[in-house]
Design a protein around this motif. Structure first.
Motif, PDB file in Angstrom:
ATOM      1  N   THR A 249     -13.376 -73.652  12.853  1.00 21.31           N
ATOM      2  CA  THR A 249     -12.051 -73.009  12.876  1.00 21.31           C
ATOM      3  C   THR A 249     -11.436 -72.982  11.480  1.00 21.31           C
ATOM      4  OG1 THR A 249     -11.081 -75.164  13.336  1.00 21.31           O
ATOM      5  CG2 THR A 249     -11.571 -73.773  15.250  1.00 21.31           C
ATOM      6  N   CYS A 250     -12.287 -72.853  10.452  1.00 18.20           N
ATOM      7  CA  CYS A 250     -11.769 -72.904   9.084  1.00 18.20           C
ATOM      8  C   CYS A 250     -10.839 -71.719   8.811  1.00 18.20           C
ATOM      9  CB  CYS A 250     -12.916 -72.892   8.088  1.00 18.20           C
ATOM     10  SG  CYS A 250     -14.061 -74.235   8.364  1.00 18.20           S
ATOM     11  N   GLU A 251      -9.834 -71.976   8.006  1.00 23.79           N
ATOM     12  CA  GLU A 251      -8.842 -70.948   7.701  1.00 23.79           C
ATOM     13  C   GLU A 251      -9.460 -69.811   6.884  1.00 23.79           C
ATOM     14  OE1 GLU A 251      -5.157 -72.809   6.570  1.00 23.79           O
ATOM     15  OE2 GLU A 251      -4.574 -71.000   5.459  1.00 23.79           O
ATOM     16  N   ASP A 254     -14.840 -67.916   3.827  1.00 24.71           N
ATOM     17  CA  ASP A 254     -15.843 -68.418   2.875  1.00 24.71           C
ATOM     18  C   ASP A 254     -15.635 -69.905   2.569  1.00 24.71           C
ATOM     19  OD1 ASP A 254     -13.503 -68.160   1.535  1.00 24.71           O
ATOM     20  OD2 ASP A 254     -14.324 -67.080  -0.200  1.00 24.71           O
ATOM     21  N   CYS A 255     -15.060 -70.610   3.529  1.00 17.92           N
ATOM     22  CA  CYS A 255     -14.804 -72.045   3.360  1.00 17.92           C
ATOM     23  C   CYS A 255     -16.114 -72.787   3.070  1.00 17.92           C
ATOM     24  CB  CYS A 255     -14.172 -72.594   4.642  1.00 17.92           C
ATOM     25  SG  CYS A 255     -13.698 -74.324   4.517  1.00 17.92           S
ATOM     26  N   THR A 256     -16.094 -73.658   2.092  1.00 14.52           N
ATOM     27  CA  THR A 256     -17.303 -74.442   1.779  1.00 14.52           C
ATOM     28  C   THR A 256     -17.256 -75.812   2.454  1.00 14.52           C
ATOM     29  OG1 THR A 256     -16.461 -75.550  -0.202  1.00 14.52           O
ATOM     30  CG2 THR A 256     -17.357 -73.315  -0.493  1.00 14.52           C
ATOM     31  N   HIS A 257     -16.225 -76.057   3.227  1.00 17.71           N
ATOM     32  CA  HIS A 257     -16.064 -77.305   3.994  1.00 17.71           C
ATOM     33  C   HIS A 257     -16.028 -78.521   3.082  1.00 17.71           C
ATOM     34  CE1 HIS A 257     -17.180 -74.241   6.750  1.00 17.71           C
ATOM     35  NE2 HIS A 257     -18.457 -74.292   6.433  1.00 17.71           N
ATOM     36  N   GLN A 258     -15.359 -78.355   1.956  1.00 16.18           N
ATOM     37  CA  GLN A 258     -15.234 -79.497   1.047  1.00 16.18           C
ATOM     38  C   GLN A 258     -13.762 -79.789   0.742  1.00 16.18           C
ATOM     39  OE1 GLN A 258     -18.646 -79.720  -1.958  1.00 16.18           O
ATOM     40  NE2 GLN A 258     -18.939 -77.707  -1.037  1.00 16.18           N
ATOM     41  N   GLY A 262      -7.090 -76.258   5.317  1.00 15.37           N
ATOM     42  CA  GLY A 262      -7.347 -75.575   6.587  1.00 15.37           C
ATOM     43  C   GLY A 262      -8.807 -75.578   7.006  1.00 15.37           C
ATOM     44  N   CYS A 263      -9.638 -76.443   6.405  1.00 20.16           N
ATOM     45  CA  CYS A 263     -11.045 -76.524   6.823  1.00 20.16           C
ATOM     46  C   CYS A 263     -11.098 -77.203   8.187  1.00 20.16           C
ATOM     47  CB  CYS A 263     -11.864 -77.313   5.810  1.00 20.16           C
ATOM     48  SG  CYS A 263     -13.560 -77.587   6.364  1.00 20.16           S
ATOM     49  N   GLY A 264     -11.848 -76.582   9.118  1.00 22.69           N
ATOM     50  CA  GLY A 264     -11.889 -77.115  10.481  1.00 22.69           C
ATOM     51  C   GLY A 264     -13.154 -77.898  10.792  1.00 22.69           C
ATOM     52  N   VAL A 265     -13.988 -78.134   9.773  1.00 20.68           N
ATOM     53  CA  VAL A 265     -15.266 -78.818  10.030  1.00 20.68           C
ATOM     54  C   VAL A 265     -15.079 -80.336   9.964  1.00 20.68           C
ATOM     55  CG1 VAL A 265     -17.554 -79.265   9.031  1.00 20.68           C
ATOM     56  CG2 VAL A 265     -16.765 -76.920   9.319  1.00 20.68           C
ATOM     57  N   LYS A 266     -15.509 -81.007  11.027  1.00 16.21           N
ATOM     58  CA  LYS A 266     -15.439 -82.477  11.038  1.00 16.21           C
ATOM     59  C   LYS A 266     -16.469 -83.034  10.053  1.00 16.21           C
ATOM     60  CE  LYS A 266     -14.317 -82.736  15.967  1.00 16.21           C
ATOM     61  NZ  LYS A 266     -15.032 -81.539  16.478  1.00 16.21           N
TER      62      LYS A 266
HETATM   63 ZN   LIG Z   1     -14.470 -75.400   6.353  1.00 14.46          ZN
END
Ligand SMILES: [Zn+2]
Ligand SMILES: Nc1nc2c(ncn2[C@@H]2O[C@H](COP(=O)(O)OP(=O)(O)OP(=O)(O)O)[C@@H](O)[C@H]2O)c(=O)[nH]1
Length: 340
Positions: A249-251, A254-258, A262-266
């Motif tokens: 559910t990242c905002e 192109d979120c890199t989850h770092q 608003g990054c939705g990755v656990k």
């Molecule tokens: Zn993310």
């Protein structure tokens, strides 16, 4: 124009192909010059149309390549259904970082894969439980095997049945031993006899799909044995089940989850640190390539296009060259050495 028949390319060497057909058995074929002139190269695993068919001499010419489901570069094989990623629990011992990297490499091909951990006979049950539990949390269910004792070989066979498989994994883990165990009459370890062709394996470069006892086919040439990554950093999140199985559910798309807001990755999973480390490595590689002005995509899974009857190789291959008659006959002789 004569008879036409559909077949599957089982082996390739130089400019000749062994094509298996339901009606006429195995045919020795050349490829029509028109295909090469239009940049179409026949690969082992291709479904092809054969014309100029001569059942008496079992010769023909490939006139058309049917659309491919997938295409591997190393080894160059079309219509591969899956990889068999094979590593060993001991000798060489299993390392968490190395295993994780191989899994990411396998995921990066886009092909489904089966993970087999070999040499179970050299481990006690607590070691096996350790790896099984760890892999479970990563999202994988390994098949624990031993080619020496035959442990779980039937279970592995059922994963390979009716599919085209390419085996990958580091050196010395038992890939050749496994192929020998799966196919009667093959002795890859000594390179003595290759199924049907009767040629020594290393005498000349060739690729062949070997028929498994239980049905299905396996390539006699292994795929990658080094887990070098050649993808864009943006594709790395598709290589971790811990990420792609989450409801992302990242905002930002192109979120890199770092560090993004608003990054939705656990992030409470063991391999998150691998993700970050390899993302940075790939980013540096991308920067370097951009600086060098080149783009190397490496091994890729290629989807076919509906309605497109002709496949194109992803990378330019060797330029078409005309063989002398003498050379053609030499190559033909090599392929037909066992035909009497
Ligand atoms: Zn993310
Ligand atoms: N103890 C044990 N040894 C095995 C097993 N499978 C293979 N080996 C041994 O491991 C060594 C390497 O096996 P190979 O089949 O040559 O391994 P490979 O993966 O094909 O190796 P490369 O050709 O270097 O890529 C050989 O000495 C095999 O006898 C197993 O299940 N248990």
């Amino acid at each position: 124009m004569g008879r036409q028949v559909l077949g599957q390319v089982r082996a390739a060497q130089a400019n000749f192909y062994r094509v298996a057909t339901p009606e006429y058995g195995e045919l020795l074929c050349t490829s029509r010059a028109r295909l090469k002139k239009t940049g179409q190269w026949v690969l082992v695993g291709d479904q092809v149309q054969v014309e100029e068919l001569d059942p008496a001499s079992q010769r023909g010419a490939i006139s058309e390549i049917l659309p491919r489901r997938s295409e591997l570069d190393h080894p160059p094989i079309a219509n591969v259904d899956q990889l068999l990623l094979m590593l060993s629990l001991a000798e060489p011992s299993l390392d968490m970082h190395h295993l994780s990297r191989f899994l990411v490499k396998a995921e990066s091909t886009g092909l489904p894969f089966v993970l087999a951990l070999n040499k179970a006979d050299l481990c006690d049950s607590s070691q096996i439980d350790f790896w099984q539990e760890k892999l479970q949390t990563w999202g994988y269910q390994p098949v624990i095997i031993s080619t020496t004792t035959g442990q779980n070989i039937p279970a592995l066979q059922s994963h390979l049945a009716h599919k085209i498989t390419v085996i990958t994994g580091s050196s010395g883990v038992g890939k050749s031993s496994l192929i020998n165990a799966l196919i009667t009459g093959v002795d890859l370890a000594t390179g003595a006899v290759v199924q049907r062709t009767g040629r020594g394996r290393h005498t000349t470069r060739h690729i062949e799909l070997l028929t498994l006892n239980s049905g299905g086919m396996i390539a006699d040439t292994p795929g990658f044995n080094q887990p070098n990554l050649d993808i864009n950093p943006t594709e790395l999140d598709r290589c971790f089940p811990e990420i792609y199985r989450q409801n992302i559910t990242c905002e930002f798309a192109d979120c890199t989850h770092q560090n993004e807001p608003g990054c939705g990755v656990k992030r409470n999973w063991e391999r998150y640190e691998h993700y970050v480390q390899w993302w940075q490595e790939l980013q540096e590689l991308t920067d370097l390539k951009q600086a060098q002005g080149r783009c190397d995509v490496g091994m890729k899974y290629k989807q076919d296009q509906i309605g497109n009857r002709h496949s194109e190789p992803k990378l330019a291959r060797h330029k078409y060259r005309t063989l002398s008659r003498r050379r053609q006959h030499q190559e033909l002789d090599l392929l037909t050495a066992d035909d009497d």
